[in-house]
Scaffold this active site. Sequence first.
Site, PDB file in Angstrom:
ATOM      1  N   CYS A 136     -64.271-129.117 -48.174  1.00 40.94           N
ATOM      2  CA  CYS A 136     -65.098-130.317 -48.319  1.00 40.94           C
ATOM      3  C   CYS A 136     -65.797-130.344 -49.685  1.00 40.94           C
ATOM      4  O   CYS A 136     -65.156-130.587 -50.689  1.00 40.94           O
ATOM      5  CB  CYS A 136     -66.074-130.435 -47.150  1.00 40.94           C
TER       6      CYS A 136
ATOM      7  N   HIS B  44     -62.745-130.025 -42.330  1.00 44.77           N
ATOM      8  CA  HIS B  44     -63.390-128.776 -41.901  1.00 44.77           C
ATOM      9  C   HIS B  44     -62.498-128.057 -40.885  1.00 44.77           C
ATOM     10  O   HIS B  44     -62.468-128.428 -39.709  1.00 44.77           O
ATOM     11  CB  HIS B  44     -64.756-129.072 -41.275  1.00 44.77           C
TER      12      HIS B  44
ATOM     13  N   GLU C  39     -62.973-125.175 -39.631  1.00 42.20           N
ATOM     14  CA  GLU C  39     -63.750-124.259 -38.795  1.00 42.20           C
ATOM     15  C   GLU C  39     -64.260-124.888 -37.508  1.00 42.20           C
ATOM     16  O   GLU C  39     -64.656-124.166 -36.579  1.00 42.20           O
ATOM     17  CB  GLU C  39     -64.935-123.686 -39.589  1.00 42.20           C
TER      18      GLU C  39
ATOM     19  N   SER D 299     -86.484-103.195 -26.990  1.00 39.05           N
ATOM     20  CA  SER D 299     -86.970-104.391 -26.299  1.00 39.05           C
ATOM     21  C   SER D 299     -86.392-104.518 -24.897  1.00 39.05           C
ATOM     22  O   SER D 299     -86.852-105.333 -24.105  1.00 39.05           O
ATOM     23  CB  SER D 299     -86.604-105.640 -27.094  1.00 39.05           C
ATOM     24  N   GLY D 300     -85.350-103.733 -24.608  1.00 34.52           N
ATOM     25  CA  GLY D 300     -84.649-103.892 -23.339  1.00 34.52           C
ATOM     26  C   GLY D 300     -83.452-104.807 -23.443  1.00 34.52           C
ATOM     27  O   GLY D 300     -82.661-104.913 -22.513  1.00 34.52           O
ATOM     28  N   GLY D 301     -83.323-105.493 -24.588  1.00 30.90           N
ATOM     29  CA  GLY D 301     -82.203-106.394 -24.806  1.00 30.90           C
ATOM     30  C   GLY D 301     -80.997-105.685 -25.378  1.00 30.90           C
ATOM     31  O   GLY D 301     -81.037-104.504 -25.726  1.00 30.90           O
ATOM     32  N   VAL D 302     -79.899-106.425 -25.503  1.00 32.46           N
ATOM     33  CA  VAL D 302     -78.647-105.818 -25.937  1.00 32.46           C
ATOM     34  C   VAL D 302     -78.705-105.385 -27.403  1.00 32.46           C
ATOM     35  O   VAL D 302     -78.148-104.349 -27.769  1.00 32.46           O
ATOM     36  CB  VAL D 302     -77.461-106.790 -25.691  1.00 32.46           C
ATOM     37  N   ASP D 303     -79.406-106.134 -28.262  1.00 32.52           N
ATOM     38  CA  ASP D 303     -79.422-105.800 -29.688  1.00 32.52           C
ATOM     39  C   ASP D 303     -80.064-104.443 -29.947  1.00 32.52           C
ATOM     40  O   ASP D 303     -79.462-103.563 -30.563  1.00 32.52           O
ATOM     41  CB  ASP D 303     -80.164-106.878 -30.492  1.00 32.52           C
ATOM     42  N   SER D 304     -81.301-104.279 -29.492  1.00 36.48           N
ATOM     43  CA  SER D 304     -81.993-103.023 -29.761  1.00 36.48           C
ATOM     44  C   SER D 304     -81.341-101.866 -29.013  1.00 36.48           C
ATOM     45  O   SER D 304     -81.337-100.730 -29.498  1.00 36.48           O
ATOM     46  CB  SER D 304     -83.481-103.123 -29.401  1.00 36.48           C
ATOM     47  N   SER D 305     -80.757-102.140 -27.839  1.00 38.00           N
ATOM     48  CA  SER D 305     -80.103-101.076 -27.070  1.00 38.00           C
ATOM     49  C   SER D 305     -78.853-100.576 -27.778  1.00 38.00           C
ATOM     50  O   SER D 305     -78.606 -99.363 -27.855  1.00 38.00           O
ATOM     51  CB  SER D 305     -79.751-101.577 -25.666  1.00 38.00           C
TER      52      SER D 305
END
Length: 509
Positions: A79, A167, A169, A221-227
């Site tokens: 584009c 585009h 994508e 934090s208990g979330g997937v990222d920090s785990s």
Amino acid sequence: MQEQILILDFGSQYTQLIARRLRELNVYCEIHPYNKVPEITANIKGVILSGSPHSVRQQDPPKPDLSNIKGKLPLLGVCYGAQYLAHFYDGEVGKSSSREYGRANLSFVDDNNPLFKSISNNSQVWMSHADTILKTPDNFKIIASTKDVKVAGFCINGEETFGIQFHPEVYHSTEGAQLLKNFVYDICGCIGSWTPASFVETSIADLKKQLGNDKVILGLSGGVDSSVAAILLHKAIGTNLHCIFVDNGLLRKNEFESVLDSYKHMGLNVKGVNAKKEFYSALKGISDPEGKRKAIGKVFIDVFDRESKLDKDAKWLGQGTIYPDVIESVSVNGPSATIKSHHNVGGLPDYMKLKIVEPLRALFKDEVRRVGKTLGLDENILNRHPFPGPGLGIRILGDVTEEKVTILQEVDAIYIDGLKSNNLYNDVWQAGAILLNVQSVGVMGDERTYENAVALRAVSSTDGMTADWCHLPYEFLATISNEIINKVKGVNRVVYDISSKPPATIEWE
């Protein structure tokens, strides 16, 4: 070094989608502002110029330095990127007779050109531009057209330089994935080695090299990222990782205890810290969303600073920062406009003497989940909905008090437990309740009430960059609404948010 495609961002709303599509092809890519082109190293196999809300015809258009790229590496302009290549290399771009936006079909395709290999005539593409290429330079060759756009695609003779006006994508370009595959595999020569297993192997090796025998403090934090970040660091440095889980008073109901319990079997060294009062004190009287985020972020830093000083050998602060956090927190002369600040992006205050390590900084959310699965992360954590770092602090509109937190925790628990018991939880990418800063009139029994309204939010997404609202069953919403109003004192009205991102964000603040 990992093979890579470089994406130069001119501010398009679709730039992140280009990156997502390449990652789906197992090709690693990075987005950089057009005016901050990184050093071109041997592992960069090709470059893509994104679209833009700007025009090449404006007084001071975005202009990248392509001196080490054009003619030396495969280059694809999308584009605005295509218009840039035409306009600034002796072609002509003018205003379209009418804005070309939406579905179109290719009426001509040069299927001998490697970019359009296996792309069919009449293939549907997505247009989104107000300018059009009126004239191409002599060494340009037109390789695709639509009924209304003669120069829908071009290549430059003697170079691996291409431009497309549509585009590829977006979902509406039905063979867009094939075109991007042609570019990264056939033209750039990528082999598609970016897999969860390869990421794990490379990351652990890099972390060992980066950290050596140093100790790392990590906020869980208990979330997937920090785990996932914790497991990667644990595999790299073992007992030198010290995890802290802070109760900021803005967690879900009973979450502090349940999260600490879930980490016991993972072999992690985790310490729970109750800091509720500090957070409530810092938030007192603050209603502005950015003000709340910054206040919460500051107390987190203060808590980590205090805890890290208890272990004088700690040299690093580990964080679960992921790529959307980075993208949404960057603003450089226009591209990637800042949506919100993140307390885990942008460095630490001078007084805190820890360096930052971010194992997941290059990953989108769905990639983090795939890496977590490869690492054998517990399903309960792996499939947990994303939860904002500032917690319920940004799901309470206006100022935050302990009383409001208690009300929202009760509402949230009924909603999330209801999703799970009705087998809807795993069909939703993220869900939560928002306590609105408005009251409304209601009737309970024979009495008039004037109490709080809450909004329920549920979205489907893959990476958080875009999201659609979930069409939850009416019967479910009716049951949950009734249960909330009957059981949570202080709430007499429930509404359901049917906004998508964009234009709305997933969180209200």
